[in-house]
Design a protein around this motif. Structure first.
Motif, short mmCIF file in Angstrom:
data_model
loop_
_atom_site.label_atom_id
_atom_site.label_comp_id
_atom_site.label_asym_id
_atom_site.label_seq_id
_atom_site.Cartn_x
_atom_site.Cartn_y
_atom_site.Cartn_z
N GLN A 156 0.90 -1.14 -0.12
CA GLN A 156 -0.01 0.13 0.00
C GLN A 156 1.08 1.09 0.12
O GLN A 156 1.48 1.78 1.09
CB GLN A 156 -0.94 0.06 1.23
CG GLN A 156 -2.20 0.39 0.85
CD GLN A 156 -3.12 0.38 2.56
OE1 GLN A 156 -2.26 1.02 3.42
NE2 GLN A 156 -4.24 -0.18 2.39
N GLY A 157 1.12 1.97 -1.24
CA GLY A 157 1.84 2.90 -1.22
C GLY A 157 3.43 2.73 -0.99
O GLY A 157 3.98 1.67 -1.61
N ASP A 158 3.97 3.09 -0.07
CA ASP A 158 5.20 2.71 0.32
C ASP A 158 5.64 1.46 1.26
O ASP A 158 6.59 1.15 1.64
CB ASP A 158 6.17 4.01 1.17
CG ASP A 158 7.51 3.89 0.61
OD1 ASP A 158 8.17 4.80 1.31
OD2 ASP A 158 7.88 3.04 -0.42
N LYS A 185 9.09 -6.67 8.70
CA LYS A 185 10.39 -6.55 7.75
C LYS A 185 10.31 -6.17 6.44
O LYS A 185 9.38 -6.77 5.81
CB LYS A 185 11.03 -7.68 7.92
CG LYS A 185 11.76 -8.20 9.36
CD LYS A 185 13.28 -8.67 9.25
CE LYS A 185 13.85 -9.03 10.45
NZ LYS A 185 14.16 -7.60 11.27
N LYS A 186 11.19 -5.32 6.00
CA LYS A 186 10.68 -4.80 4.47
C LYS A 186 11.03 -5.96 3.38
O LYS A 186 10.69 -5.90 2.33
CB LYS A 186 11.29 -3.60 4.36
CG LYS A 186 10.78 -2.24 5.01
CD LYS A 186 10.96 -0.93 4.15
CE LYS A 186 10.08 -0.24 4.33
NZ LYS A 186 10.05 0.95 5.70
#
Lengths: 128, 527
Positions: A23-25, A99-100
């Motif tokens: 969602q977006g970033d 965690k990205k």
């Protein structure tokens, strides 16, 4: 899930796999957690044992990835991607879930209804 | 220059006979200086060690060659004792004489100019009023009521002007500045022009035409006095008020030991700023003690003394400059490679020194407290006692001083302050403390910490001759980033200035009812 200090915890768990939604970033999972060893366990509305400092699911966004994967409000999260969640601080739990570089989280959750379902199934089918 | 770093104006007094040694040191004794071993109690302190040879003084150089170890063992080289003259002192005195003659001439010149201007200013209105009566009395209209009222006004305004000028200008001069004070000069020129133009007008329109309207003349004189009062107001604003608002923050650093202070100054010229800084210096900076700098100098000497450079090549090979350059480079490289343990020595020496100072301080405090218990203030009803027992403060001080003298002397010697305090001054201070009912701790405070220069005796104010060294003109104003030096004989003060930034303040209103709180039940984070 009774917790005796010093003894290993045993529980019936369900494996839930959630795909993160972009969602977006951000990558979101669609639920909220509460609890942790640095929080006040007496305020937890979902735990049976009011000294339990585990991580609980407090809210599910309807239609979100967690909802679709089968997570329910009041679930206690035991593991995230293999990492233990029964003795962590609130912030560490949040970090493990967000965690990205992970697109998928595999949770082991437990709830009261699971225990009873197992008991019923075991009682229904007598041991052979 | 070497002389500046090793000379100081003071000497050490030998500990044993303080009073008698003062008159003994008349000439510069060429004693072999011994190293000051401050560790042992029985060490010999340096009396008057020889300084470095004067330029071209071959007799001294001859003696120096005999003593090979002179450079190696000295740990503190000081100048001369207080009563003998060194080359430096002679130079300083002749410079003082020359400068003071020049300065006095200038001062008297400006003083006479100011007096002449003042007389001109005060006598002009009176002259305007009196001259018509002298020159054409018969044709003059008689002075009516309004005119006589104006006389009173002129009189009082002149009186106010007189008092104001006395208050602003007739103050003892604080200092002699190198250049003329620009604002004062401008004001003097303005007043002169003003008065001259009034005289011109008066001469042409009134004296020549012999005007009969006396009231007009009186009003003319009143307008002159009014305008003079306004010029005085301008003088106050320019000379006194303008520099009150702080505009620059200056940082003053002493070059010898790095003492730093910050002050706020307004818009001043460099010389006036230097004057303001010097007045703060005498009150705020601890007194300059050259004895405390000797340790680092000795360490530096030891660093250099350990290395000797030999030129292996032929003597005519390199040019002189190249030779020196390569020599210094070689020395630096060798020093870097050498395994130096001087930091270790420094650490242990400092720890030892601190321990010793504290021990001596403890002994001193106990001795002083005990000494103070021996006397007490005499009450009124005890006046019947034998008058032989009664002492005035000075005698009381002399009575209890011997019991604390030794401890105090030892402490001062350990902290290298013994040249700042003479026996006489200590006894005076003791009498002063006894008179004013001070506690032993109050008496000791002035010896435990080095105070500002004002606290010490007159001869510590030796540096009243300061030199202002600046790249910009000294009458130009202070600017952001101005750097100048104030040099006196022993050290210099480095001054840098920074502009105080423009502050933009905004407001934010908080409603008192908006302070509300809730309990935090459990933090919930959404992931």
């Amino acid at each position: 899930m009774s917790f005796v200090p010093g003894q290993p915890v045993t529980a019936v768990v369900q494996r839930i796999e959630i795909q993160k939604l972009r969602q977006g970033d951000n990558l979101i999972l669609g639920f909220s957690i509460g609890g942790g060893i640095d929080q006040d366990p007496g305020q937890n509305p979902f735990s049976e044992d009011k000294t339990d400092k585990g991580i609980y699911v407090t809210r599910i966004t309807p239609g979100g990835p967690a909802d679709e994967a089968g997570l329910r409000m009041g679930d206690k999260i035991m593991q995230v991607n293999g990492w233990d969640m029964t003795m962590v601080t609130h912030d560490r739990a949040r970090k493990r879930l967000t965690k990205k570089n992970e697109g998928v989280v595999r949770l082991l959750v437990t709830r009261k209804s699971l225990e009873e379902a197992v008991k019923q199934s075991m009682g229904g089918c007598p041991r052979q | 220059m070497d002389t500046e770093s090793t000379y100081s104006g003071y000497s050490y007094y030998s500990g044993r006979s303080r009073g008698s040694h003062r008159h003994g040191e008349r000439s510069r004794d060429r004693h072999k200086s011994r190293s000051k071993d401050s560790r042992s109690e029985k060490s010999v302190t340096i009396n008057t060690p020889p300084a470095e040879p004067l330029l071209g003084d071959s007799a001294v150089r001859g003696e120096q060659i005999q003593d090979d170890n002179w450079g190696e063992t000295t740990t503190a080289v000081t100048g001369t004792s207080e009563h003998s003259l060194s080359q430096e002192d002679i130079v300083r005195i002749t410079k003082d004489l020359e400068d003071s003659v020049g300065l006095d001439c200038r001062r008297y010149f400006t003083l006479t100019l100011a007096v002449i201007l003042g007389l001109l200013v005060f006598l002009t209105p009176l002259a305007f009023l009196v001259l018509p009566h002298l020159l054409w009395p018969e044709r003059l209209q008689s002075c009516g009521t309004a005119c006589e009222g104006l006389f009173i006004s002129v009189a009082f305004k002149l009186l106010i002007l007189l008092l104001a000028v006395w208050a602003l200008f007739f103050r003892p001069p604080r200092a002699g500045l190198p250049r003329v004070f620009v604002f004062r000069a401008l004001l003097a020129v303005l007043v002169l022009l003003f008065v001259v133009s009034y005289w011109l007008f008066y001469g042409v329109r009134i004296l020549d035409s012999q005007d009969e309207n006396y009231q007009g003349i009186v009003q003319y004189a009143v307008s002159l006095v009014d305008a003079l009062l306004f010029i005085h107001y301008l003088a106050i604003v320019l000379l006194e008020l303008r520099q009150l608002q702080p505009c620059f923050s200056v940082c003053v650093t002493r070059s010898t030991d790095g003492e730093m202070r910050h002050y706020n100054l307004g818009q001043l010229s460099i010389q006036r700023a230097a004057l303001a800084i010097l007045e703060h210096y005498y009150c705020d900076f601890p007194v300059h003690n050259p004895a405390l700098l000797s340790a680092s100098k000795s360490r530096a000497a030891k660093h250099l003394a350990g290395l000797k450079v030999y030129n292996v090549d032929g003597p005519g090979n390199n040019a002189a400059a190249g030779l020196a350059h390569s020599q210094s480079r070689a020395m630096i490289a060798a020093a870097a490679r050498r395994r130096d343990t001087s930091h270790n020595e420094l650490y242990y020496e400092e720890a030892e020194h601190e321990r010793r100072v504290r021990k001596r301080k403890a002994r001193l405090v106990v001795a002083v407290e005990e000494a103070f218990t021996h006397i007490k203030r005499m009450q009124e009803e005890e006046q019947k006692k034998a008058p032989g027992d009664v002492m005035d403060p000075r005698e009381a001080a002399q009575a209890i001083f011997p019991s604390m003298a030794r401890a105090l002397q030892k402490y001062l010697r350990t902290t290298k302050q013994q040249h700042c305090h003479s026996m006489e001054s200590i006894q005076q201070h003791l009498a002063f403390c006894i008179t004013n009912n001070m506690t032993p701790k109050a008496f000791l405070e002035s010896y435990l910490t080095p105070g500002p220069t004002l606290q010490y005796s007159r001869d510590h104010w030796l540096a009243r001759q300061w030199t202002l060294i600046s790249e910009a003109s000294v009458t130009s104003g202070l600017k952001d980033g101005t750097i100048f030096l104030l040099k006196c004989v022993d050290f210099s003060l480095v001054v840098t200035s920074k502009k105080i930034p423009y502050i933009q303040m905004s407001e934010e209103y908080i409603d008192p009812k908006s302070h509300k709180f809730v309990l935090r039940l459990q933090s919930e984070t959404s992931v």
